[in-house]
Scaffold this active site. Structure first.
Site, PDB file in Angstrom:
ATOM      1  N   HIS A 185      -1.158  -1.253  -4.271  1.00 56.75           N
ATOM      2  CA  HIS A 185      -2.456  -0.912  -3.660  1.00 56.75           C
ATOM      3  C   HIS A 185      -2.517   0.603  -3.435  1.00 56.75           C
ATOM      4  CE1 HIS A 185      -5.973  -1.953  -1.110  1.00 56.75           C
ATOM      5  NE2 HIS A 185      -5.568  -0.976  -0.309  1.00 56.75           N
ATOM      6  N   ASP A 194      -4.808   3.788  -2.007  1.00 56.11           N
ATOM      7  CA  ASP A 194      -5.895   4.112  -1.087  1.00 56.11           C
ATOM      8  C   ASP A 194      -6.404   5.532  -1.300  1.00 56.11           C
ATOM      9  OD1 ASP A 194      -6.056   1.758   0.726  1.00 56.11           O
ATOM     10  OD2 ASP A 194      -3.937   2.237   1.026  1.00 56.11           O
ATOM     11  N   MET A 248     -12.033   4.535  -0.671  1.00 55.93           N
ATOM     12  CA  MET A 248     -12.721   4.743   0.611  1.00 55.93           C
ATOM     13  C   MET A 248     -13.471   6.053   0.515  1.00 55.93           C
ATOM     14  SD  MET A 248      -9.665   3.450   3.078  1.00 55.93           S
ATOM     15  CE  MET A 248      -8.482   3.558   1.741  1.00 55.93           C
ATOM     16  N   MET A 264     -11.491  -5.536   5.301  1.00 58.17           N
ATOM     17  CA  MET A 264     -10.700  -4.596   6.115  1.00 58.17           C
ATOM     18  C   MET A 264     -10.416  -5.259   7.459  1.00 58.17           C
ATOM     19  SD  MET A 264     -10.053  -2.072   4.217  1.00 58.17           S
ATOM     20  CE  MET A 264      -9.035  -1.335   5.494  1.00 58.17           C
ATOM     21  N   ASP A 291      -6.583  -6.159   4.342  1.00 54.12           N
ATOM     22  CA  ASP A 291      -5.942  -4.845   4.344  1.00 54.12           C
ATOM     23  C   ASP A 291      -5.960  -4.273   5.759  1.00 54.12           C
ATOM     24  OD1 ASP A 291      -5.036  -2.305   3.744  1.00 54.12           O
ATOM     25  OD2 ASP A 291      -6.755  -1.758   2.482  1.00 54.12           O
ATOM     26  N   HIS A 297      -8.272   1.107  -4.117  1.00 55.77           N
ATOM     27  CA  HIS A 297      -9.200   0.938  -2.991  1.00 55.77           C
ATOM     28  C   HIS A 297      -9.833   2.299  -2.700  1.00 55.77           C
ATOM     29  CE1 HIS A 297      -9.517   0.051   1.636  1.00 55.77           C
ATOM     30  NE2 HIS A 297     -10.705   0.118   1.064  1.00 55.77           N
ATOM     31  N   SER A 307       0.836  -1.205   0.000  1.00 57.31           N
ATOM     32  CA  SER A 307       0.000   0.000   0.000  1.00 57.31           C
ATOM     33  C   SER A 307       0.867   1.249   0.000  1.00 57.31           C
ATOM     34  CB  SER A 307      -0.907   0.017   1.231  1.00 57.31           C
ATOM     35  OG  SER A 307      -1.464   1.310   1.372  1.00 57.31           O
ATOM     36  N   MET A 319      -9.144   8.381  -0.303  1.00 57.22           N
ATOM     37  CA  MET A 319     -10.051   8.732   0.813  1.00 57.22           C
ATOM     38  C   MET A 319     -10.670  10.097   0.555  1.00 57.22           C
ATOM     39  SD  MET A 319      -7.549   7.745   3.967  1.00 57.22           S
ATOM     40  CE  MET A 319      -6.534   6.278   3.908  1.00 57.22           C
TER      41      MET A 319
HETATM   42  C1  DX5 Z   1      -6.199   1.848   5.496  1.00 50.45           C
HETATM   43  C2  DX5 Z   1      -5.773   1.488   4.104  1.00 50.45           C
HETATM   44  C3  DX5 Z   1      -4.646   0.522   4.078  1.00 50.45           C
HETATM   45  C4  DX5 Z   1      -3.399   0.970   4.784  1.00 50.45           C
HETATM   46  C5  DX5 Z   1      -2.864  -0.245   5.507  1.00 50.45           C
HETATM   47  O1  DX5 Z   1      -7.390   2.522   5.467  1.00 50.45           O
HETATM   48  O2  DX5 Z   1      -6.834   0.928   3.384  1.00 50.45           O
HETATM   49  O3  DX5 Z   1      -4.363   0.077   2.757  1.00 50.45           O
HETATM   50  O4  DX5 Z   1      -2.400   1.485   3.948  1.00 50.45           O
HETATM   51  O5  DX5 Z   1      -1.818   0.141   6.312  1.00 50.45           O
HETATM   52  P1  DX5 Z   1      -1.034  -0.850   7.254  1.00 50.45           P
HETATM   53  O6  DX5 Z   1      -0.560  -1.989   6.378  1.00 50.45           O
HETATM   54  O7  DX5 Z   1       0.086  -0.002   7.766  1.00 50.45           O
HETATM   55  O8  DX5 Z   1      -1.972  -1.296   8.307  1.00 50.45           O
HETATM   56 ZN    ZN Z   2      -6.414  -0.085   1.399  1.00 53.88          ZN
END
Ligand code: DX5
Ligand code: ZN
Length: 214
Positions: A31, A33, A66, A135, A173, A64, A6, A35
């Site tokens: 990956h 993310d 969010m 998650m 994740d 991903h 990620s 948001m």
């Molecule tokens: C959190 C993200 C993850 C995040 C995971 O909301 O969706 O992809 O980067 O981070 P770690 O691996 O540090 O828990």
């Molecule tokens: Zn993620």
């Protein structure tokens, strides 16, 4: 094991260097993310940054989202050349339609569950999706503690996939590390996302290889 580091845990001041490491590594996917500060209490990066990442990255992109109303951005994600678009179950009123729109745009479709959303809700969608992203922390931040109950959810999902003949992969994740990764592999996970465990390591490429060997 498929490994999808990620980028959220990367050094954003040195994105080209970080993506260069991913390109040289044996990571399977990258990956990403996204948001919106509404669906989750944080904002990460948006499409201008993703376009630069997509230009630099030679690995398939595992996006991903969010965000609320992720169906509004199917074309933008497809334009990045993304391999997989993951939308949250909790953010989609018309999930069946959204999955088909993602497929029509030429991408694989993933559905994501928050830690408090039960696996049984996937019963009517499991045959249509290419992946389920569970998650294993509450979404929005990297570096959080793994939620133990997630292991039961992985096992339940594995049973549902076998029972229904679904081809969906199981991705997890959040909180993936040296302790939790083998437990997750044992429970039946296909894809590990890892942020801080990979990018915080002194030898990230070795960590990726160790995860892949599980
Ligand atoms: C959190 C993200 C993850 C995040 C995971 O909301 O969706 O992809 O980067 O981070 P770690 O691996 O540090 O828990
Ligand atoms: Zn993620």
């Amino acid at each position: 094991m498929i490994v999808s580091p990620s980028l959220l845990a990367a050094d954003f001041g040195n994105l080209e260097r970080e993506i260069g490491m991913i390109n040289r590594s044996h990571a399977d996917w990258l990956h990403l993310d996204v948001m919106d500060g509404v669906f989750v209490p944080n904002i990460s990066f948006g499409f201008p940054v993703l376009e630069a990442v997509a230009r630099l990255c030679q690995k398939p992109l595992d996006v991903h989202l969010m965000i609320e109303r992720p169906e509004k951005f199917v074309n933008e994600v497809a334009k990045l050349g993304a391999m997989m678009m993951n939308v949250h179950y909790e953010a989609c009123v018309h999930l069946n339609r959204t999955i088909h729109v993602i497929h029509d745009a030429g991408m694989k479709a993933g559905v994501t569950l928050n830690p408090s959303t039960p696996v049984c809700l996937l019963e009517d969608v499991i045959r249509d999706v290419d992946m389920v992203l569970l998650m294993t922390v509450n979404p929005g931040f990297g570096g959080q503690k793994f939620i133990e109950h997630s292991l039961d959810k992985v096992r339940q999902l594995r049973q549902m996939i076998e029972r229904t003949g679904s081809k969906a992969l199981i991705e997890v994740d959040g909180g993936v590390n040296a302790k939790t990764a083998p437990q997750l592999a044992e429970a039946g996970v296909d894809v590990l996302v890892a942020g801080s465990y990979v990018f915080g390591a002194e030898q990230p490429e070795q960590v990726i290889d160790q995860l892949r060997a599980l």
